[in-house]
Design a protein around this motif. Structure first.
Motif, PDB file in Angstrom:
ATOM      1  N   HIS A 173      -2.546  12.896  -4.639  1.00 55.20           N
ATOM      2  CA  HIS A 173      -3.169  11.634  -5.039  1.00 55.20           C
ATOM      3  C   HIS A 173      -2.432  10.939  -6.190  1.00 55.20           C
ATOM      4  O   HIS A 173      -2.458   9.715  -6.294  1.00 55.20           O
ATOM      5  CB  HIS A 173      -4.622  11.941  -5.432  1.00 55.20           C
ATOM      6  N   TYR A 174      -1.736  11.712  -7.038  1.00 61.01           N
ATOM      7  CA  TYR A 174      -1.094  11.143  -8.235  1.00 61.01           C
ATOM      8  C   TYR A 174       0.350  10.725  -7.944  1.00 61.01           C
ATOM      9  O   TYR A 174       1.301  11.164  -8.597  1.00 61.01           O
ATOM     10  CB  TYR A 174      -1.187  12.130  -9.398  1.00 61.01           C
ATOM     11  N   ILE A 175       0.486   9.814  -7.015  1.00 56.89           N
ATOM     12  CA  ILE A 175       1.806   9.339  -6.597  1.00 56.89           C
ATOM     13  C   ILE A 175       2.557   8.707  -7.760  1.00 56.89           C
ATOM     14  O   ILE A 175       3.767   8.901  -7.921  1.00 56.89           O
ATOM     15  CB  ILE A 175       1.661   8.324  -5.448  1.00 56.89           C
ATOM     16  N   HIS A 176       1.870   7.954  -8.587  1.00 62.28           N
ATOM     17  CA  HIS A 176       2.526   7.245  -9.696  1.00 62.28           C
ATOM     18  C   HIS A 176       3.065   8.201 -10.750  1.00 62.28           C
ATOM     19  O   HIS A 176       3.948   7.824 -11.525  1.00 62.28           O
ATOM     20  CB  HIS A 176       1.580   6.231 -10.316  1.00 62.28           C
ATOM     21  N   VAL A 177       2.566   9.422 -10.784  1.00 64.62           N
ATOM     22  CA  VAL A 177       3.065  10.438 -11.713  1.00 64.62           C
ATOM     23  C   VAL A 177       4.135  11.300 -11.048  1.00 64.62           C
ATOM     24  O   VAL A 177       5.144  11.628 -11.652  1.00 64.62           O
ATOM     25  CB  VAL A 177       1.899  11.316 -12.221  1.00 64.62           C
ATOM     26  N   ARG A 178       3.914  11.660  -9.783  1.00 62.52           N
ATOM     27  CA  ARG A 178       4.859  12.521  -9.061  1.00 62.52           C
ATOM     28  C   ARG A 178       6.119  11.751  -8.626  1.00 62.52           C
ATOM     29  O   ARG A 178       7.228  12.265  -8.708  1.00 62.52           O
ATOM     30  CB  ARG A 178       4.220  13.099  -7.799  1.00 62.52           C
ATOM     31  N   GLN A 179       5.910  10.517  -8.135  1.00 60.26           N
ATOM     32  CA  GLN A 179       7.020   9.740  -7.573  1.00 60.26           C
ATOM     33  C   GLN A 179       6.970   8.297  -8.092  1.00 60.26           C
ATOM     34  O   GLN A 179       6.728   7.357  -7.329  1.00 60.26           O
ATOM     35  CB  GLN A 179       6.963   9.765  -6.042  1.00 60.26           C
ATOM     36  N   PRO A 180       7.198   8.102  -9.378  1.00 65.22           N
ATOM     37  CA  PRO A 180       7.120   6.749  -9.943  1.00 65.22           C
ATOM     38  C   PRO A 180       8.115   5.772  -9.331  1.00 65.22           C
ATOM     39  O   PRO A 180       7.886   4.560  -9.347  1.00 65.22           O
ATOM     40  CB  PRO A 180       7.399   6.967 -11.438  1.00 65.22           C
ATOM     41  N   ASP A 181       9.201   6.304  -8.764  1.00 67.83           N
ATOM     42  CA  ASP A 181      10.181   5.420  -8.123  1.00 67.83           C
ATOM     43  C   ASP A 181       9.581   4.686  -6.925  1.00 67.83           C
ATOM     44  O   ASP A 181       9.971   3.539  -6.635  1.00 67.83           O
ATOM     45  CB  ASP A 181      11.412   6.216  -7.688  1.00 67.83           C
ATOM     46  N   LEU A 182       8.632   5.310  -6.216  1.00 70.11           N
ATOM     47  CA  LEU A 182       7.994   4.637  -5.083  1.00 70.11           C
ATOM     48  C   LEU A 182       7.140   3.456  -5.551  1.00 70.11           C
ATOM     49  O   LEU A 182       7.113   2.405  -4.904  1.00 70.11           O
ATOM     50  CB  LEU A 182       7.128   5.613  -4.295  1.00 70.11           C
ATOM     51  N   VAL A 183       6.440   3.647  -6.653  1.00 70.51           N
ATOM     52  CA  VAL A 183       5.636   2.550  -7.202  1.00 70.51           C
ATOM     53  C   VAL A 183       6.549   1.417  -7.662  1.00 70.51           C
ATOM     54  O   VAL A 183       6.293   0.240  -7.386  1.00 70.51           O
ATOM     55  CB  VAL A 183       4.746   3.048  -8.350  1.00 70.51           C
ATOM     56  N   GLU A 184       7.626   1.780  -8.337  1.00 71.44           N
ATOM     57  CA  GLU A 184       8.600   0.777  -8.778  1.00 71.44           C
ATOM     58  C   GLU A 184       9.137  -0.015  -7.584  1.00 71.44           C
ATOM     59  O   GLU A 184       9.210  -1.253  -7.618  1.00 71.44           O
ATOM     60  CB  GLU A 184       9.748   1.477  -9.504  1.00 71.44           C
ATOM     61  N   ALA A 185       9.483   0.691  -6.513  1.00 70.45           N
ATOM     62  CA  ALA A 185      10.040   0.023  -5.331  1.00 70.45           C
ATOM     63  C   ALA A 185       9.020  -0.919  -4.694  1.00 70.45           C
ATOM     64  O   ALA A 185       9.360  -2.035  -4.280  1.00 70.45           O
ATOM     65  CB  ALA A 185      10.505   1.063  -4.319  1.00 70.45           C
ATOM     66  N   MET A 186       7.763  -0.490  -4.618  1.00 68.64           N
ATOM     67  CA  MET A 186       6.747  -1.343  -4.001  1.00 68.64           C
ATOM     68  C   MET A 186       6.452  -2.568  -4.859  1.00 68.64           C
ATOM     69  O   MET A 186       6.208  -3.665  -4.327  1.00 68.64           O
ATOM     70  CB  MET A 186       5.474  -0.555  -3.728  1.00 68.64           C
ATOM     71  N   VAL A 187       6.471  -2.425  -6.165  1.00 69.33           N
ATOM     72  CA  VAL A 187       6.298  -3.593  -7.032  1.00 69.33           C
ATOM     73  C   VAL A 187       7.412  -4.603  -6.778  1.00 69.33           C
ATOM     74  O   VAL A 187       7.166  -5.811  -6.666  1.00 69.33           O
ATOM     75  CB  VAL A 187       6.265  -3.184  -8.519  1.00 69.33           C
ATOM     76  N   ASP A 188       8.639  -4.115  -6.654  1.00 65.73           N
ATOM     77  CA  ASP A 188       9.756  -5.017  -6.363  1.00 65.73           C
ATOM     78  C   ASP A 188       9.558  -5.740  -5.027  1.00 65.73           C
ATOM     79  O   ASP A 188       9.838  -6.934  -4.906  1.00 65.73           O
ATOM     80  CB  ASP A 188      11.074  -4.241  -6.335  1.00 65.73           C
ATOM     81  N   VAL A 200       0.853  -1.186   0.000  1.00 63.55           N
ATOM     82  CA  VAL A 200       0.000   0.000   0.000  1.00 63.55           C
ATOM     83  C   VAL A 200       0.892   1.240   0.000  1.00 63.55           C
ATOM     84  O   VAL A 200       1.844   1.336   0.782  1.00 63.55           O
ATOM     85  CB  VAL A 200      -0.937   0.017   1.227  1.00 63.55           C
ATOM     86  N   ILE A 201       0.563   2.182  -0.893  1.00 71.66           N
ATOM     87  CA  ILE A 201       1.225   3.491  -0.919  1.00 71.66           C
ATOM     88  C   ILE A 201       0.141   4.545  -0.724  1.00 71.66           C
ATOM     89  O   ILE A 201      -0.894   4.509  -1.400  1.00 71.66           O
ATOM     90  CB  ILE A 201       1.970   3.746  -2.240  1.00 71.66           C
ATOM     91  N   SER A 202       0.369   5.494   0.185  1.00 72.01           N
ATOM     92  CA  SER A 202      -0.620   6.528   0.486  1.00 72.01           C
ATOM     93  C   SER A 202       0.008   7.910   0.342  1.00 72.01           C
ATOM     94  O   SER A 202       1.195   8.103   0.610  1.00 72.01           O
ATOM     95  CB  SER A 202      -1.156   6.360   1.910  1.00 72.01           C
ATOM     96  N   LYS A 203      -0.802   8.869  -0.062  1.00 73.32           N
ATOM     97  CA  LYS A 203      -0.367  10.253  -0.223  1.00 73.32           C
ATOM     98  C   LYS A 203      -0.230  10.936   1.141  1.00 73.32           C
ATOM     99  O   LYS A 203      -0.770  10.451   2.142  1.00 73.32           O
ATOM    100  CB  LYS A 203      -1.369  11.020  -1.081  1.00 73.32           C
TER     101      LYS A 203
END
Length: 280
Positions: free
Chosen positions: A257-272, A207-210
């Motif tokens: 709210h647009y974490i995947h646009v502002r900080q795509p590295d966080l989404v990448e890290a959580m997928v890993d 889970v990633i939250s703003k």
């Protein structure tokens, strides 16, 4: 919003759903796992290929480095890379509103007919998180993980109480609501379907939250306040985390709210992280 930088796209599938309709899907990269991106309400697959706030590469590009990654258009969503957002017909238009069960059945059929190999790891933003949860509880054998990116929680109507109807009106009207064929999802019906389904499966989640307020709300919303929305959203995030034991939870400091646009590295890290916890 709109985001400012467009990334390159991958292979295009026009997936035949078998009922006279097609679903637009873009895939790229290779790897032992296929990651499927589920966009937020009204947003096409474009959103995963955009960056802002100095991010150099999109979520789609980053994940394609070591996974097979696919993003798709739900019918009636917006092309965000156009000069002005417009409803796309890349996926065959359908009658609106739609039940959440119909939306996930489209995705299930498209994945089966696309030739993209599962089980899949779903990455879902906002309203896409509600759909991902229904998908996981309906087709658990086809998933090996879910990443919720500031996802819409099942508990929102209850937490907002009498103010829910007012917020739902704003939610459904966001972006281009007067356009014919514009996406409309039966949110309450989708929540009821989740509650009536089997429990959330034994698969890893993240889970990633703003931590910044929502942008783009009306200046003076009728029937609820921005504070009402922020309080309910924050109160609901722990419920997502509690779906599975030991769920990793990242707070996107400095992001709305647009974490995947502002900080795509966080989404990448959580997928890993979630990929590393899954058993195939």
């Amino acid at each position: 919003m709109p985001p400012s930088q467009e990334a390159s796209k991958g292979d295009i599938h026009e997936v035949d759903l078998g009922d006279g309709r097609t679903l637009f899907m873009t895939c790229a990269g290779s790897g032992e796992r296929t990651v499927v991106l589920e966009s937020g309400y009204h947003e096409s697959s474009d959103i995963w290929m955009l960056t802002e706030d100095g991010a150099d590469r999109s979520v789609f590009e980053r994940l394609a480095d070591r996974y097979r990654v696919c993003a798709y258009d739900r019918p009636g969503t917006l092309l965000l890379t156009a000069d002005a957002p417009a409803v796309t017909d890349r996926s065959t238009p359908v009658s609106m509103p739609r039940a959440g069960t119909a939306v996930i059945d489209d995705l299930h059929t498209a994945l089966a007919r696309s030739g993209e190999e599962g089980p899949y790891l779903l990455v879902a933003h906002s309203m896409g998180g509600l759909l991902a949860r229904l998908y996981a509880q309906t087709y658990p054998q086809h998933l090996d993980g879910v990443v919720f990116v500031d996802a819409f929680p099942v508990e929102m109507p209850a937490l907002l109480g009498k103010k829910w109807k007012a917020y739902a009106t704003v939610l459904n009207a966001t972006g281009g609501g007067s356009s014919q064929g514009y996406e409309s999802i039966d949110v309450e019906g989708t929540i009821a379907s989740i509650e009536a389904s089997d429990p959330f499966p034994d698969i890893p989640i993240g889970v990633i939250s703003k931590d910044l307020p929502f942008a783009g709300l009306p200046a003076d919303p009728v029937g609820f306040t921005a504070e009402d929305l922020e309080n309910a959203w924050a109160a609901a995030q722990p419920h997502l985390v509690a779906l599975r034991p030991d769920t990793p939870h990242l707070i996107a400091t400095g992001s709305d709210h647009y974490i995947h646009v502002r900080q795509p590295d966080l989404v990448e890290a959580m997928v890993d992280i979630v990929a590393g916890r899954s058993v195939r």
